[in-house]
Write a protein that holds these residues in place. Structure first.
Motif, short mmCIF file in Angstrom:
data_model
loop_
_atom_site.label_atom_id
_atom_site.label_comp_id
_atom_site.label_asym_id
_atom_site.label_seq_id
_atom_site.Cartn_x
_atom_site.Cartn_y
_atom_site.Cartn_z
N ASN A 7 70.37 76.03 36.78
CA ASN A 7 70.14 75.87 35.36
C ASN A 7 70.43 74.42 34.94
O ASN A 7 71.17 73.70 35.63
N ARG B 186 72.11 71.42 33.54
CA ARG B 186 73.53 71.16 33.35
C ARG B 186 73.85 70.74 31.91
O ARG B 186 74.72 71.34 31.26
N ARG C 113 72.23 70.89 28.95
CA ARG C 113 72.01 71.86 27.87
C ARG C 113 72.95 73.06 27.97
O ARG C 113 73.47 73.55 26.98
N THR C 114 73.18 73.54 29.20
CA THR C 114 74.05 74.70 29.38
C THR C 114 75.48 74.39 28.95
O THR C 114 76.11 75.18 28.23
N ASP D 204 75.76 74.19 25.17
CA ASP D 204 75.75 75.52 24.55
C ASP D 204 77.12 76.19 24.69
O ASP D 204 77.63 76.80 23.75
N TRP D 205 77.70 76.08 25.88
CA TRP D 205 79.01 76.72 26.11
C TRP D 205 80.09 76.07 25.26
O TRP D 205 80.92 76.77 24.68
N TRP E 136 71.17 82.76 27.42
CA TRP E 136 70.22 82.59 28.52
C TRP E 136 70.90 82.87 29.86
O TRP E 136 70.39 83.64 30.68
N VAL E 137 72.04 82.25 30.12
CA VAL E 137 72.72 82.43 31.41
C VAL E 137 73.19 83.88 31.55
O VAL E 137 73.11 84.46 32.64
N LEU F 192 74.80 74.34 38.10
CA LEU F 192 74.26 73.51 37.04
C LEU F 192 73.89 72.14 37.61
O LEU F 192 74.72 71.49 38.25
#
Length: 351
Positions: free
Chosen positions: A72, A74, A76-77, A80-81, A89-90, A112
């Protein structure tokens, strides 16, 4: 005292079933050349003793690693977290992938990777070398990164490309983006809306273009205008604010907006409030993603429900069976759904 399940050894299973260690290993690894009667006898001993195969032992016994790697984005994830923005999504990816992997005795690992980094090949190459996965799932925008797809193809690792339809190696999967946008726009047209704006995602994602195409197709099919009614964002809240302001300023008679992410549509909701507009009396909103947060906005957002879990599950099935079945050449399109809530209503009467 009851013995722990993981204390049972493969040798004890072999003795209980009255077969060789090699036969038990073949059954555990689902290898051919094992008679059905023998397979059932070994499985019966496994179930009775509560034997749980060691992943390390499985990997040593053959060429498979029993790992599926999902990659996924890195940046953007992590954003978000850290922001706790309500995206799932995840979560959905793990839901579909983990359950399907477990059904086949596999494990799923999420890594990620920054798709824009100059060292992406080195970073991904190190991950692949360390884990030696039996298959890799690429999500946007990784699924359209030639550095990544080329590396996996060169290493003969089966991989799935979610959100990519370009020719080339890998299993191609989409989540009904164009048709979902067409359905969303058509629903608004059925409600009497004739001036429908679109807040699209960034050009780096092919799915952004697919959604624009679906929205435009619905408008054109009904003889409605679309020129000047589309603004782009980056899927984030701030970009949605900017895009919604531009649309509403340019088109004061706009009565509906489709946002290409929940965050951008929530931003449009706030912009509408700032302009004294009521949702849905004055303007209707439809979002993409259907993450948990849209159920708790006021009003709750009508949203396109992306089939993330189902799509990842299908990808995992194909990757696990890659050595047993011919490669999939057609694009696998998993249909999305539309969940109607209180942010959509009849178009306001003019005058």
């Amino acid at each position: 005292m009851a013995r722990r399940r993981n204390s049972v050894t493969i040798r004890e299973v072999a003795e209980d079933a009255g077969v060789s260690l090699q036969t038990v290993s073949r059954v555990i690894n689902d290898e051919p050349n094992v008679r059905q009667q023998m397979r059932e006898r070994v499985q019966s001993s496994i179930d009775r003793l509560g034997y749980v195969p060691s992943l390390a032992a499985q990997r040593m016994s053959g060429s498979r690693s029993y790992l599926i790697l999902a990659i996924n984005d890195r940046e953007r994830t992590l954003a978000d977290w850290r922001e706790r923005s309500g995206t799932d999504w995840v979560d959905q990816m793990l839901l579909g992938g983990t359950l399907t992997c477990q059904k086949h005795g596999y494990r799923m690992i999420v890594e990620l990777v920054d798709t824009h980094a100059d060292h992406v090949e080195r970073e991904l190459g190190a991950t692949v070398s360390a884990l030696q996965p039996d298959g890799v799932i690429l999500t946007p925008p990784h699924s359209e990164n030639p550095q990544i797809t080329r590396l996996l193809a060169q290493r003969n690792i089966p991989f799935a490309r979610i959100g990519s339809v370009e020719d080339g190696p890998g299993i191609r999967l989409t989540m009904g983006d164009e048709e979902a946008a067409f359905t969303a726009a058509s629903r608004l047209i059925d409600l009497g809306h004739t001036k429908i704006g679109m807040i699209a995602g960034p050009e780096a994602y092919s799915l952004s273009g697919w959604r624009i195409a679906g929205w435009r197709r619905a408008l054109e099919a009904n003889g409605l205008p679309h020129e000047g009614l589309c603004e782009r964002g980056d899927f984030g809240y701030d970009s949605g604010t900017k895009a919604a302001r531009a649309l509403m300023r340019r088109h004061p008679d706009l009565t509906a907006i489709i946002g290409s992410s929940d965050q951008m549509t929530l931003a449009a909701l706030e912009v509408a409030r700032d302009r004294g507009l009521d949702v849905p009396r004055d303007i209707s909103l439809i979002s993409f993603d259907n993450t948990p947060i849209v159920r708790f906005s006021q009003p709750p957002l009508t949203a396109v429900d992306q089939p993330i879990a189902e799509t990842v599950s299908i990808a995992v099935e194909h990757l696990i069976n890659a050595s047993k079945a011919p490669p999939v050449s057609d694009v696998i399109d998993v249909a999305a759904g539309l969940v109607e809530r209180a942010s959509t209503g009849p178009a306001p009467k003019s005058g």
